[in-house]
Design a protein around this motif. Structure first.
Motif, PDB file in Angstrom:
ATOM      1  N   ALA A 170       0.828  -1.210   0.000  1.00 14.92           N
ATOM      2  CA  ALA A 170       0.000   0.000   0.000  1.00 14.92           C
ATOM      3  C   ALA A 170       0.859   1.255   0.000  1.00 14.92           C
ATOM      4  N   GLU A 171       1.997   1.201   0.673  1.00 12.81           N
ATOM      5  CA  GLU A 171       2.890   2.361   0.707  1.00 12.81           C
ATOM      6  C   GLU A 171       3.502   2.671  -0.650  1.00 12.81           C
ATOM      7  N   LEU A 172       3.481   1.691  -1.544  1.00 10.43           N
ATOM      8  CA  LEU A 172       4.066   1.889  -2.871  1.00 10.43           C
ATOM      9  C   LEU A 172       3.059   2.435  -3.882  1.00 10.43           C
ATOM     10  N   ALA A 173       1.823   2.656  -3.467  1.00 11.91           N
ATOM     11  CA  ALA A 173       0.801   3.203  -4.367  1.00 11.91           C
ATOM     12  C   ALA A 173       1.214   4.592  -4.858  1.00 11.91           C
ATOM     13  N   PRO A 174       0.795   4.939  -6.104  1.00  9.61           N
ATOM     14  CA  PRO A 174      -0.133   4.225  -6.989  1.00  9.61           C
ATOM     15  C   PRO A 174       0.498   2.983  -7.607  1.00  9.61           C
ATOM     16  N   LEU A 175      -0.332   1.962  -7.762  1.00  5.61           N
ATOM     17  CA  LEU A 175       0.112   0.665  -8.256  1.00  5.61           C
ATOM     18  C   LEU A 175      -0.411   0.435  -9.667  1.00  5.61           C
ATOM     19  N   PRO A 176       0.297  -0.374 -10.447  1.00  4.04           N
ATOM     20  CA  PRO A 176      -0.199  -0.676 -11.800  1.00  4.04           C
ATOM     21  C   PRO A 176      -1.551  -1.381 -11.746  1.00  4.04           C
ATOM     22  N   PRO A 177      -2.346  -1.251 -12.792  1.00  2.00           N
ATOM     23  CA  PRO A 177      -3.658  -1.923 -12.822  1.00  2.00           C
ATOM     24  C   PRO A 177      -3.557  -3.424 -12.597  1.00  2.00           C
ATOM     25  N   ARG A 178      -2.495  -4.037 -13.098  1.00  2.00           N
ATOM     26  CA  ARG A 178      -2.282  -5.473 -12.912  1.00  2.00           C
ATOM     27  C   ARG A 178      -1.307  -5.659 -11.742  1.00  2.00           C
ATOM     28  N   THR A 179      -1.861  -5.671 -10.524  1.00  7.27           N
ATOM     29  CA  THR A 179      -1.069  -5.910  -9.325  1.00  7.27           C
ATOM     30  C   THR A 179      -1.714  -7.036  -8.538  1.00  7.27           C
ATOM     31  N   VAL A 180      -0.917  -8.036  -8.213  1.00  9.02           N
ATOM     32  CA  VAL A 180      -1.397  -9.210  -7.487  1.00  9.02           C
ATOM     33  C   VAL A 180      -0.534  -9.381  -6.245  1.00  9.02           C
ATOM     34  N   ALA A 181      -1.183  -9.669  -5.127  1.00  2.00           N
ATOM     35  CA  ALA A 181      -0.477  -9.977  -3.886  1.00  2.00           C
ATOM     36  C   ALA A 181      -0.780 -11.417  -3.493  1.00  2.00           C
ATOM     37  N   VAL A 182       0.210 -12.083  -2.928  1.00  2.00           N
ATOM     38  CA  VAL A 182       0.033 -13.456  -2.447  1.00  2.00           C
ATOM     39  C   VAL A 182       0.270 -13.463  -0.942  1.00  2.00           C
ATOM     40  N   GLU A 183      -0.655 -14.062  -0.205  1.00  2.19           N
ATOM     41  CA  GLU A 183      -0.500 -14.216   1.247  1.00  2.19           C
ATOM     42  C   GLU A 183      -1.107 -15.538   1.664  1.00  2.19           C
ATOM     43  N   THR A 184      -0.268 -16.431   2.178  1.00  2.00           N
ATOM     44  CA  THR A 184      -0.714 -17.785   2.499  1.00  2.00           C
ATOM     45  C   THR A 184      -1.075 -17.963   3.965  1.00  2.00           C
ATOM     46  N   TRP A 185      -0.696 -17.010   4.815  1.00  2.00           N
ATOM     47  CA  TRP A 185      -0.988 -17.136   6.243  1.00  2.00           C
ATOM     48  C   TRP A 185      -2.415 -16.653   6.490  1.00  2.00           C
ATOM     49  N   ALA A 186      -3.269 -17.562   6.947  1.00  2.00           N
ATOM     50  CA  ALA A 186      -4.698 -17.261   7.062  1.00  2.00           C
ATOM     51  C   ALA A 186      -4.971 -16.071   7.966  1.00  2.00           C
ATOM     52  N   ARG A 187      -4.134 -15.857   8.960  1.00  2.00           N
ATOM     53  CA  ARG A 187      -4.356 -14.741   9.869  1.00  2.00           C
ATOM     54  C   ARG A 187      -4.163 -13.390   9.167  1.00  2.00           C
ATOM     55  N   ASN A 188      -3.332 -13.375   8.146  1.00  2.00           N
ATOM     56  CA  ASN A 188      -3.032 -12.121   7.447  1.00  2.00           C
ATOM     57  C   ASN A 188      -3.955 -11.840   6.269  1.00  2.00           C
ATOM     58  N   THR A 189      -4.477 -12.890   5.633  1.00  2.00           N
ATOM     59  CA  THR A 189      -5.194 -12.709   4.366  1.00  2.00           C
ATOM     60  C   THR A 189      -6.361 -11.733   4.447  1.00  2.00           C
ATOM     61  N   PRO A 190      -7.246 -11.819   5.446  1.00  2.00           N
ATOM     62  CA  PRO A 190      -8.352 -10.852   5.493  1.00  2.00           C
ATOM     63  C   PRO A 190      -7.879  -9.412   5.631  1.00  2.00           C
ATOM     64  N   ALA A 191      -6.846  -9.198   6.438  1.00  2.00           N
ATOM     65  CA  ALA A 191      -6.317  -7.836   6.602  1.00  2.00           C
ATOM     66  C   ALA A 191      -5.740  -7.312   5.298  1.00  2.00           C
ATOM     67  N   ALA A 192      -5.031  -8.181   4.564  1.00  2.00           N
ATOM     68  CA  ALA A 192      -4.456  -7.773   3.282  1.00  2.00           C
ATOM     69  C   ALA A 192      -5.551  -7.413   2.282  1.00  2.00           C
ATOM     70  N   ARG A 193      -6.600  -8.224   2.230  1.00  2.00           N
ATOM     71  CA  ARG A 193      -7.682  -7.949   1.273  1.00  2.00           C
ATOM     72  C   ARG A 193      -8.389  -6.642   1.607  1.00  2.00           C
ATOM     73  N   GLU A 194      -8.603  -6.395   2.886  1.00  2.00           N
ATOM     74  CA  GLU A 194      -9.264  -5.149   3.272  1.00  2.00           C
ATOM     75  C   GLU A 194      -8.394  -3.933   2.960  1.00  2.00           C
ATOM     76  N   ARG A 195      -7.113  -4.038   3.251  1.00  2.00           N
ATOM     77  CA  ARG A 195      -6.225  -2.896   3.039  1.00  2.00           C
ATOM     78  C   ARG A 195      -5.986  -2.621   1.566  1.00  2.00           C
ATOM     79  N   LEU A 196      -5.891  -3.664   0.754  1.00  2.00           N
ATOM     80  CA  LEU A 196      -5.502  -3.496  -0.645  1.00  2.00           C
ATOM     81  C   LEU A 196      -6.687  -3.358  -1.600  1.00  2.00           C
ATOM     82  N   ALA A 197      -7.897  -3.606  -1.108  1.00  2.00           N
ATOM     83  CA  ALA A 197      -9.081  -3.484  -1.975  1.00  2.00           C
ATOM     84  C   ALA A 197      -9.203  -2.101  -2.606  1.00  2.00           C
ATOM     85  N   PRO A 198      -8.952  -1.003  -1.885  1.00  2.00           N
ATOM     86  CA  PRO A 198      -9.077   0.322  -2.508  1.00  2.00           C
ATOM     87  C   PRO A 198      -8.110   0.546  -3.674  1.00  2.00           C
TER      88      PRO A 198
END
Length: 249
Positions: A66-94
């Motif tokens: 998020a600190e690197l925004a603005p991000l390219p239209p094609r940006t994908v993040a991978v997070e395999t730790w279940a505790r982190n995934t919901p937080a990542a989706r909420e933060r990066l959705a905008p």
């Protein structure tokens, strides 16, 4: 026998606030970390600006991406730790970033692959990068905070060596061209046993069988050392590698 002060410190540490993502603000004032001489964000930012597509491996809670925004239209993040995934989706959705729990299956998809303190699957990175694409990674080395493990009578943090030389060898074997390598051991000073316990609960791979109860005696001993000396200092272990996928002839 523990003093009342030790009892209070260990109880507070054992019930410390939960952590999601890679946010360690809870440690402010209780631990002081030195940073590597380079800035990962400063190195990543111009690469993101030039990229048309970005993949961020092990994004945590998405804080750094998020600190690197603005991000390219094609940006994908991978997070395999279940505790982190919901937080990542909420933060990066905008930012329109898709957060996946597995590596993409495509080939030649990304101009830039980022990995800060995450996995470094060399063959997959080579597969996912476009010809001419760039990898930038900052890794935690296998000697990270080894003095803390020693002080608590715990096994070494990592069973296998993981440093710049090993990582560079793997990336070169995957066909990538390494263009920058840096490695340092910044210091981390703990000024309260609560910070030690919270650190170990937040990064469970440091001491894999850690619980405050199991290490109660060792924690009390280290707490006494911290109070007597004003702190306990251990060396962290960081290395940075930049590599490129060669342009096909």
């Amino acid at each position: 026998m523990r003093s009342n002060r030790q009892e209070e410190e260990l109880n507070a540490a054992a019930t410390g606030a939960s952590m999601t993502g890679w946010e360690f603000a809870w440690l402010d004032g209780l631990a002081v970390a030195s940073e590597p001489s380079w800035s990962y964000l400063d190195l990543a930012r111009p690469l993101v600006r030039r990229a048309g597509s970005v993949l961020d491996l092990d994004t945590g809670g998405g804080e750094l991406l998020a600190e690197l925004a603005p991000l390219p239209p094609r940006t994908v993040a991978v997070e395999t730790w279940a505790r982190n995934t919901p937080a990542a989706r909420e933060r990066l959705a905008p930012f329109g970033v898709a957060v996946q729990t597995e590596l993409p299956s495509e080939e030649n998809e990304f101009d830039l692959v980022l990995s800060r303190h995450g996995r470094l699957p060399a063959a997959d990175i080579a597969r996912l990068l476009k010809p001419g694409g760039v990898l930038l990674t900052q890794q935690v080395g296998s000697d990270d905070l080894a003095e803390l493990n020693t002080a608590l009578g715990a096994p070494p943090p990592h069973p296998r060596r993981w440093d710049a030389e090993v990582a560079v060898g793997a990336l070169r074997a995957a066909g990538l061209h390494v263009t920058d390598v840096r490695e340092e051991h910044p210091l981390l000073a703990f000024h309260d046993i609560a910070a030690v316990v919270h650190q170990l609960r937040s990064v469970p791979w440091q001491i894999r069988d850690f619980t405050p109860v199991r290490y109660e005696r060792e924690l009390a001993r280290l707490s006494a050392t911290i109070r007597a000396r004003g702190g306990f200092t251990a060396r962290s272990h960081r290395f940075l590698v930049r590599a490129e996928r060669p342009t096909e002839a």
